[in-house]
Design an enzyme around this catalytic site. Structure first.
Site, short mmCIF file in Angstrom:
data_model
loop_
_atom_site.label_atom_id
_atom_site.label_comp_id
_atom_site.label_asym_id
_atom_site.label_seq_id
_atom_site.Cartn_x
_atom_site.Cartn_y
_atom_site.Cartn_z
N TYR A 64 0.81 -1.14 -0.06
CA TYR A 64 0.15 0.06 0.22
C TYR A 64 0.97 1.38 -0.06
O TYR A 64 0.42 2.39 -0.51
CB TYR A 64 -1.13 -0.12 0.95
N HIS A 90 -0.42 -11.66 -10.29
CA HIS A 90 -1.02 -10.59 -9.53
C HIS A 90 -0.33 -9.44 -9.20
O HIS A 90 -0.58 -8.52 -9.41
CB HIS A 90 -1.50 -11.41 -8.23
N ARG A 109 8.93 -18.57 -8.95
CA ARG A 109 10.31 -18.73 -8.26
C ARG A 109 11.03 -20.09 -8.68
O ARG A 109 11.80 -20.39 -7.95
CB ARG A 109 10.56 -18.52 -6.93
FE1 HAS Z 1 -1.66 -8.38 -3.34
C1 HAS Z 1 0.46 -11.32 -2.83
C2 HAS Z 1 -3.93 -9.91 -1.47
C3 HAS Z 1 -3.58 -5.64 -3.79
C4 HAS Z 1 1.22 -6.66 -4.44
N1 HAS Z 1 0.35 -8.87 -3.56
C5 HAS Z 1 0.99 -10.15 -3.46
C6 HAS Z 1 2.40 -9.89 -3.67
C7 HAS Z 1 2.62 -8.58 -4.15
C8 HAS Z 1 1.42 -7.93 -3.98
C9 HAS Z 1 3.87 -8.15 -4.50
O1 HAS Z 1 -4.37 -12.18 0.30
C10 HAS Z 1 3.31 -10.88 -3.75
C11 HAS Z 1 4.04 -10.85 -2.30
C12 HAS Z 1 5.21 -12.15 -2.44
O2 HAS Z 1 6.39 -11.97 -2.75
O3 HAS Z 1 4.93 -13.15 -1.82
N2 HAS Z 1 -3.46 -7.90 -2.69
C13 HAS Z 1 -4.45 -8.50 -2.04
C14 HAS Z 1 -5.58 -8.05 -1.83
C15 HAS Z 1 -5.41 -6.70 -2.45
C16 HAS Z 1 -4.19 -6.92 -3.04
C17 HAS Z 1 -6.70 -8.43 -1.07
N3 HAS Z 1 -1.33 -6.50 -4.06
C18 HAS Z 1 -2.31 -5.61 -3.92
C19 HAS Z 1 -1.63 -4.44 -4.54
C20 HAS Z 1 -0.10 -4.54 -4.53
C21 HAS Z 1 0.08 -5.85 -4.34
C22 HAS Z 1 -2.34 -2.95 -4.71
C23 HAS Z 1 1.00 -3.87 -5.22
C24 HAS Z 1 0.72 -2.45 -5.38
N4 HAS Z 1 -1.87 -10.24 -2.42
C25 HAS Z 1 -2.82 -10.65 -1.64
C26 HAS Z 1 -2.70 -11.96 -0.88
C27 HAS Z 1 -1.19 -12.17 -1.40
C28 HAS Z 1 -0.85 -11.23 -2.25
C29 HAS Z 1 -3.55 -12.72 -0.17
C30 HAS Z 1 -0.47 -13.42 -1.22
C31 HAS Z 1 -0.82 -14.64 -2.00
C32 HAS Z 1 0.05 -15.89 -1.56
O4 HAS Z 1 -0.52 -16.65 -1.40
O5 HAS Z 1 1.42 -15.89 -1.50
C33 HAS Z 1 -6.64 -5.57 -2.47
O6 HAS Z 1 -5.68 -4.29 -2.11
C34 HAS Z 1 -7.17 -5.34 -3.77
C35 HAS Z 1 -8.28 -4.31 -4.02
C36 HAS Z 1 -8.33 -3.77 -5.15
C37 HAS Z 1 -9.64 -3.65 -5.79
C38 HAS Z 1 -9.78 -2.97 -7.19
C39 HAS Z 1 -10.27 -1.62 -7.26
C40 HAS Z 1 -10.11 -1.02 -8.48
C41 HAS Z 1 -9.84 0.21 -8.91
C42 HAS Z 1 -9.72 0.62 -10.31
C43 HAS Z 1 -11.11 1.17 -10.77
C44 HAS Z 1 -10.91 1.67 -12.28
C45 HAS Z 1 -11.28 2.65 -12.85
C46 HAS Z 1 -10.96 2.65 -14.32
C47 HAS Z 1 -12.01 3.75 -12.26
C48 HAS Z 1 -10.75 -4.25 -5.08
C49 HAS Z 1 -9.45 1.20 -7.76
C50 HAS Z 1 -12.21 2.73 -15.28
C51 HAS Z 1 -12.26 1.62 -15.99
C52 HAS Z 1 -13.32 1.64 -17.06
C53 HAS Z 1 -13.15 0.38 -17.93
C54 HAS Z 1 -14.22 2.74 -17.34
#
Ligand code: HAS
Length: 535
Positions: free
Chosen positions: A213, A360, A426
Site C-alpha cells: 500500500y 497478480h 520462483r
Molecule cells: Fe496483493 C500477494 C491480497 C492488492 C502486491 N500482492 C502479493 C504480492 C505482491 C502484491 C507483491 O491475500 C506477492 C508477495 C510475495 O512476494 O509473496 N493484494 C491482495 C488484496 C489486495 C491486494 C486483497 N497486492 C495489492 C496491491 C499490490 C499488491 C495494490 C501492489 C501495489 N496479495 C494478496 C494476498 C497475497 C498477495 C493474499 C498472498 C498470496 C500468496 O499466497 O502468496 C487488495 O488491496 C485489492 C483491492 C483492489 C480492488 C480493485 C479496485 C479497482 C480500482 C480501479 C478502478 C478503475 C477505474 C477505471 C476507475 C478491489 C480502484 C475505469 C475503467 C473503465 C473500464 C471505465
C-alpha cells in the site's frame, strides 16, 4: 530530481534482469556461464531494483515535490535532513547491490530466512530504511509547520495524503527493522547460530503487506488530485479521498498473515481474523474506484458526452498524463480481483506459491502503480528541469503506455493461467521440466518471454523520453497539476485529520491482530520453550 535519477537507473537495470529471467524460463536461452550469474541471483537483482529501489526512490521524490508544491517550500533544516536521508539511502543501496552482484546475497527481494545473506546486505537495507525515515520526517515537519501557521484549517489534500503514506511507511518498516536488527544481522554475523524462521516471516509480512500500500497510495494521490486537473475536472470529494487513505492506514497492518495462510505454527483462528480484516482493506479501493468513475463521468458529460458511454469517448485520450494512469486503473480491476482470490483462505491453497501470484503483482505494482508513476514522471521531470513535454514526447509516452499494457497483459494473463494449472513460482525452467511435468508449460513460458521482451523494449522507450525531458526537451514551464475540490462537495469533517484518534485505533488493531500469534510463535518454538527470547 536526485530521486528520479536513482529510480530510472533502477528501472533500466532491473528491467534488464527481468528480460534475462523470462528468456531463461522460456527454456530457449541459458545465461552465459562465463558471467557466473545464476537464475536466482538475476531474480534477486530484478526484485530488489524494481520492487524496493525504483518504488522507494520514486515515491519519496514525488511526495517531497507534492508537499513542497502544496504546503510551501522546505526550510533549510528540512532540506538538510532530506539530503542526509537521500545519501543514506544511496549508500545503503550501493552496499546491498554490491553484495547481490558478488552472489553473497542471493536471497530474493523478500530476503527470508533460512536464505542467508552477507551482513553488509542487511546493513545496506537498514541504511535505506533509516534514510527513508528521515525523508518522511522532513515531510511531517513541513506539515506540522503548515498546521501551526493555519490553525483550525484543513491541510492541503495532497500534503495530507503524502503524510498518511509517510506514517504508513514508518509504522510498516518497524516490523522489518526488528527482523533485521534482532534476527538477520546477529545471525549473519555469526553471533547466534539459529533464529526463529516463522517469527522472521511474520515480522516480514507485518511489513510486507503494508509495503504494497506504500506503493499504491502515491498512485492514488495522482488519481485523486493530479488526474482530475489534467482532464479539466474537479476533485469529486476531498473527504472521500482522506477517508480512504485513513482506512488504508488502519487496515494495511492487521492483514500480513494472509501471506502465511499455508504456514504451520499460526493458529487457524488468527488466519481467519486476518482474512476478514483483509476484506476491510479492499473497501478504500472500492471507494477510490467509485470516486474515479464519478470524476470521469462528470467530466465526460461536461465535455458534451451523451448516453451511457458517450462521456467515456469525450475524455482526453491523447494526453499521456491521463492515458497511462488510466491504463493502470483498468489493470487494477483484474489485479484487485486476483488479490481477493489470494486473500480467500480456501482459494489461496490453490494459488499460493504458483506463478499466479507473480501474475497478480505484475498487474498491481508493475502495471497499476508503475504506469501511474510513468504518467507522473512525464510532467514532474520537465516541471523540475524547466523543460516541456512536447507533442512528440507526449505521443511517444502514449505509445509506451499502450506497449507496457500489452506486454503486461500477455505476461500476466499467461502467468495467471499457468498458475491455476499448478506452475510453481520462483522456479528455473529446467527444474520443473522433463519427465515429472504434469502440463506442457512451454507455450506459457514462451508467451511470458514475448510479453517480457515487449516490456524491455518499452523501458528503452521510456528511458529515451526521460532523458529528453531531463536534458534535451525545449526550455519552458511544465505545470504541476493540482485539482481543486468541486464546488458542491461536502465540507471535510475535522475528525478526518485527527491523527491522535486514528493513531490509537491503529495501535489497537495491530496489538489485537499480532499479540497472541507472536506470543504463540515464540513460546511454541524450540528456543521459546526454554525461555522467552528472540532466537
Ligand atoms: Fe496483493 C500477494 C491480497 C492488492 C502486491 N500482492 C502479493 C504480492 C505482491 C502484491 C507483491 O491475500 C506477492 C508477495 C510475495 O512476494 O509473496 N493484494 C491482495 C488484496 C489486495 C491486494 C486483497 N497486492 C495489492 C496491491 C499490490 C499488491 C495494490 C501492489 C501495489 N496479495 C494478496 C494476498 C497475497 C498477495 C493474499 C498472498 C498470496 C500468496 O499466497 O502468496 C487488495 O488491496 C485489492 C483491492 C483492489 C480492488 C480493485 C479496485 C479497482 C480500482 C480501479 C478502478 C478503475 C477505474 C477505471 C476507475 C478491489 C480502484 C475505469 C475503467 C473503465 C473500464 C471505465
Amino acid at each position: 530530481m536526485a530521486h528520479m535519477y536513482v529510480a530510472f537507473i533502477a528501472l533500466l537495470l532491473g528491467g534488464l534482469a527481468g528480460l534475462l529471467q523470462v528468456l531463461v524460463r522460456s527454456g530457449e536461452f541459458t545465461l552465459p556461464t562465463g558471467i557466473k550469474i545464476g537464475y536466482y541471483q538475476v531474480l534477486t537483482v530484478h526484485g530488489i531494483l524494481l520492487a524496493l529501489i525504483l518504488t522507494t526512490f520514486f515515491i519519496l521524490g514525488f511526495q517531497l515535490a507534492a508537499v513542497s508544491r502544496t504546503a510551501g517550500a522546505f526550510t533549510n533544516t528540512q532540506r538538510k535532513i532530506g539530503w542526509i536521508g537521500f545519501w543514506l539511502m544511496v549508500i545503503g543501496t550501493a552496499a546491498a547491490a554490491t553484495m547481490v552482484l558478488l552472489n553473497k546475497a542471493t536471497v530474493l527481494y523478500t530476503f527470508y530466512a533460512p536464505l542467508q545473506a552477507h551482513w553488509i546486505f542487511y546493513l545496506g537495507l537498514t541504511l535505506v530504511v533509516v534514510g527513508s525515515w528521515l525523508l518522511c520526517i522532513m515531510q511531517i515537519m513541513k506539515y506540522r509547520e503548515w498546521k501551526k501557521a493555519h490553525p483550525g484549517e484543513i491541510s492541503p489534500l495532497l500534503t495530507f495524503l503524502a503524510i498518511v503514506n509517510s506514517i504508513l511507511w514508518i509504522t510498516a518498516s518497524l516490523g522489518v527493522a526488528v527482523e533485521v536488527l534482532f534476527q538477520l544481522l546477529p545471525w549473519s554475523l555469526g553471533l547466534v547460530e539459529r533464529i526463529d524462521i516463522l517469527l522472521s516471516r511474520t515480522l516480514f509480512w507485518y511489513f510486507g503487506h503494508a509495503l504494497v500500500y506504500f506503493w499504491l497510495l502515491p498512485a492514488y494521490m495522482a488519481w485523486y488530485v493530479v488526474v482530475p486537473k489534467v482532464i479539466g475536472a474537479k476533485i469529486f470529494s476531498d473527504s472521500l479521498a482522506r477517508l480512504s487513505f485513513m482506512l488504508f492506514l488502519l487496515f494495511s497492518f492487521p492483514v500480513g498473515i494472509h501471506h502465511q495462510l499455508t504456514e504451520p505454527g499460526i493458529d487457524g483462528f488468527w488466519k481467519f481474523i486476518q482474512v476478514v480484516l483483509t476484506f476491510f482493506v479492499v473497501i478504500p479501493s472500492l471507494l477510490t474506484a467509485f470516486s474515479m468513475f464519478a470524476t470521469f463521468e462528470l467530466r465526460g458529460r461536461e465535455l458534451g458526452g451523451r448516453g451511457i458511454l458517450g462521456w467515456f469517448k469525450a475524455l482526453p485520450w491523447g494526453d499521456s498524463r491521463f492515458l497511462l494512469p488510466f491504463i493502470g486503473m483498468v489493470a487494477f480491476i483484474p489485479g484487485g480481483a486476483g488479490g481477493i482470490v489470494n486473500a480467500s483462505h480456501q482459494m489461496n491453497q490453490l494459488v499460493h506459491n504458483t506463478i499466479w501470484v507473480t501474475g497478480h503483482f505484475h498487474l498491481t505494482v508493475a502495471t497499476t502503480v508503475v504506469l501511474t508513476f510513468f504518467g507522473v514522471a512525464f510532467w514532474l521531470i520537465p516541471h523540475l528541469t524547466g523543460r516541456t513535454l512536447t507533442p512528440k514526447l507526449n505521443y511517444l509516452g502514449n505509445i509506451s503506455g499502450i506497449l507496457w499494457g500489452t506486454g503486461m497483459l500477455i505476461m500476466s494473463f499467461t502467468m495467471h493461467i499457468a498458475g491455476l494449472l499448478g506452475a510453481p513460482r520462483r522456479s528455473e525452467f529446467s527444474t520443473y521440466g522433463g519427465a515429472e511435468m504434469a502440463y506442457d508449460w512451454v507455450p506459457y513460458q514462451i508467451a511470458q518471454a514475448i510479453g517480457g521482451t515487449i516490456l524491455f523494449i518499452t523501458i528503452i522507450l521510456i528511458m529515451y523520453i526521460v532523458i529528453n525531458l531531463t536534458w534535451f526537451a525545449p526550455k519552458g514551464q511544465e505545470e504541476f497539476p493540482v485539482a481543486e475540490v468541486a464546488a458542491g462537495a461536502e465540507k471535510t469533517p475535522a475528525i478526518l485529520e485527527n491523527f491522535k484518534v486514528w493513531g490509537i485505533i491503529l495501535v489497537a488493531l495491530i496489538l489485537f491482530a499480532y499479540t497472541i500469534p507472536i506470543y504463540e510463535i515464540i513460546t511454541n518454538s524450540p528456543a521459546g520453550s526454554k525461555g522467552f527470547q528472540f532466537w
